[in-house]
Design a protein around this motif. Structure first.
Motif, mmCIF file in Angstrom:
data_model
loop_
_atom_site.group_PDB
_atom_site.id
_atom_site.type_symbol
_atom_site.label_atom_id
_atom_site.label_comp_id
_atom_site.label_asym_id
_atom_site.label_seq_id
_atom_site.Cartn_x
_atom_site.Cartn_y
_atom_site.Cartn_z
ATOM 1 N N MET A 1 40.592 32.248 36.594
ATOM 2 C CA MET A 1 39.992 33.156 37.568
ATOM 3 C C MET A 1 38.562 33.534 37.215
ATOM 4 O O MET A 1 37.835 34.058 38.013
ATOM 5 N N LEU B 1 36.459 39.286 42.789
ATOM 6 C CA LEU B 1 37.613 38.892 43.599
ATOM 7 C C LEU B 1 38.668 40.000 43.633
ATOM 8 O O LEU B 1 39.262 40.268 44.686
ATOM 9 N N VAL B 2 38.896 40.628 42.491
ATOM 10 C CA VAL B 2 39.857 41.737 42.442
ATOM 11 C C VAL B 2 39.398 42.867 43.356
ATOM 12 O O VAL B 2 40.183 43.420 44.149
ATOM 13 N N HIS B 3 38.125 43.212 43.252
ATOM 14 C CA HIS B 3 37.584 44.298 44.077
ATOM 15 C C HIS B 3 37.662 43.950 45.562
ATOM 16 O O HIS B 3 38.085 44.775 46.389
ATOM 17 N N ALA C 1 39.640 41.681 47.149
ATOM 18 C CA ALA C 1 41.015 41.590 47.636
ATOM 19 C C ALA C 1 41.647 42.971 47.768
ATOM 20 O O ALA C 1 42.335 43.269 48.759
ATOM 21 N N THR C 2 41.407 43.828 46.783
ATOM 22 C CA THR C 2 41.940 45.194 46.853
ATOM 23 C C THR C 2 41.342 45.949 48.026
ATOM 24 O O THR C 2 42.049 46.674 48.747
ATOM 25 N N PRO D 1 46.257 42.189 43.223
ATOM 26 C CA PRO D 1 44.960 41.766 42.667
ATOM 27 C C PRO D 1 44.695 42.355 41.286
ATOM 28 O O PRO D 1 44.164 41.668 40.403
ATOM 29 N N LEU E 1 46.798 40.412 38.721
ATOM 30 C CA LEU E 1 46.220 39.092 38.471
ATOM 31 C C LEU E 1 44.913 39.206 37.686
ATOM 32 O O LEU E 1 44.605 38.364 36.846
ATOM 33 N N GLY E 2 44.158 40.273 37.956
ATOM 34 C CA GLY E 2 42.890 40.467 37.263
ATOM 35 C C GLY E 2 43.037 40.692 35.774
ATOM 36 O O GLY E 2 42.091 40.468 35.005
#
Length: 236
Positions: free
Chosen positions: A1, A34-36, A38-39, A82, A85-86
């Motif tokens: 990731m 990506l985490v930010h 998707a969240t 997310p 996964l992060g």
């Protein structure tokens, strides 16, 4: 990731990482962005579907209540995904540790915020300021409570000692609080184009970091810098 600054030559051998962009430093890795993102999208779906379910004018305008309920439930259940996964990203874990630390300059930031001092240097901060740390902790707790109360509303016999009416009350009140806090969060982001650029591209101006986050280079241990690229510290 995670993202890397290196590239691969046509022969298949890895080359040295590309140098930092002139005048800019890396603030967020691809995994963190990506985490930010998707969240944020999942949270937006939750808020919009909740508004369509709760407010009569929107409910009449949109219709399809069963579909809205299904989308709302599953977007809420997926909301922590997310984040989970992060955790595979070293850079993400390093920033979680930063968000979990409260230093003396964070208390100075809060005192300056109460006095509405906005001049450069009046609100000292590390990579994240005290307001961002409080927001991160509050929204994380709120999401867990919303998830728990939502499950209690969905599966009414999950905890017999807690009535569905109580779960609905907590869920609704906290939903309004989350909506208000999210509006404040977006207003702050709108007022700081450089912070938005950092979340969008991963890089910010070095002068901006020195002005508004002057404790950032001091607080970052060498092991945490460049965690995504596998190189030594690149945040100075």
């Amino acid at each position: 990731m995670t993202s890397t600054d290196g590239s691969t030559a046509r022969t298949g051998t890895a080359t040295a990482p590309r140098p930092e962009r002139p005048g800019r430093i890396r603030r967020f890795s691809r995994a963190e962005r990506l985490v930010h993102g998707a969240t944020g999208w999942l949270m937006l779906i939750c808020v919009v579907t909740a508004a369509c379910l709760y407010l009569a004018p929107l409910a009449q305008l949109v219709g399809r209540r069963h579909l809205l309920v299904t989308v709302h439930e599953w977007s809420g259940i997926l909301l922590p995904l997310p984040f989970l996964l992060g955790l595979a990203s070293p850079a993400f874990r390093a920033d979680l540790r930063r968000l979990n630390r409260f230093a003396e300059y964070d208390r100075q930031w809060l005192r300056a915020a109460r006095k509405r001092l906005t001049r450069p240097g009046a609100r000292p901060a590390g990579k994240f300021n005290a307001g961002q740390k409080l927001y991160a902790g509050w929204i994380a707790g709120a999401v867990l409570v919303m998830l728990a109360t939502g499950l209690l509303m969905w599966f009414t016999g999950l905890l017999p000692m807690i009535s569905r009416t109580s779960a609905i009350f907590v869920h609704d009140v906290l939903a309004w609080a989350i909506g208000a806090v999210l509006i404040g969060h977006m207003r702050k982001a709108y007022r700081d184009p450089e912070a938005r650029l950092g979340m969008r591209t991963g890089f910010v101006e070095r002068d901006w970091a020195r002005t508004w986050h002057r404790h950032w280079p001091v607080e970052d241990p060498p092991a945490a810098r460049g965690a995504d690229s596998g190189t030594a510290g690149r945040e100075r």
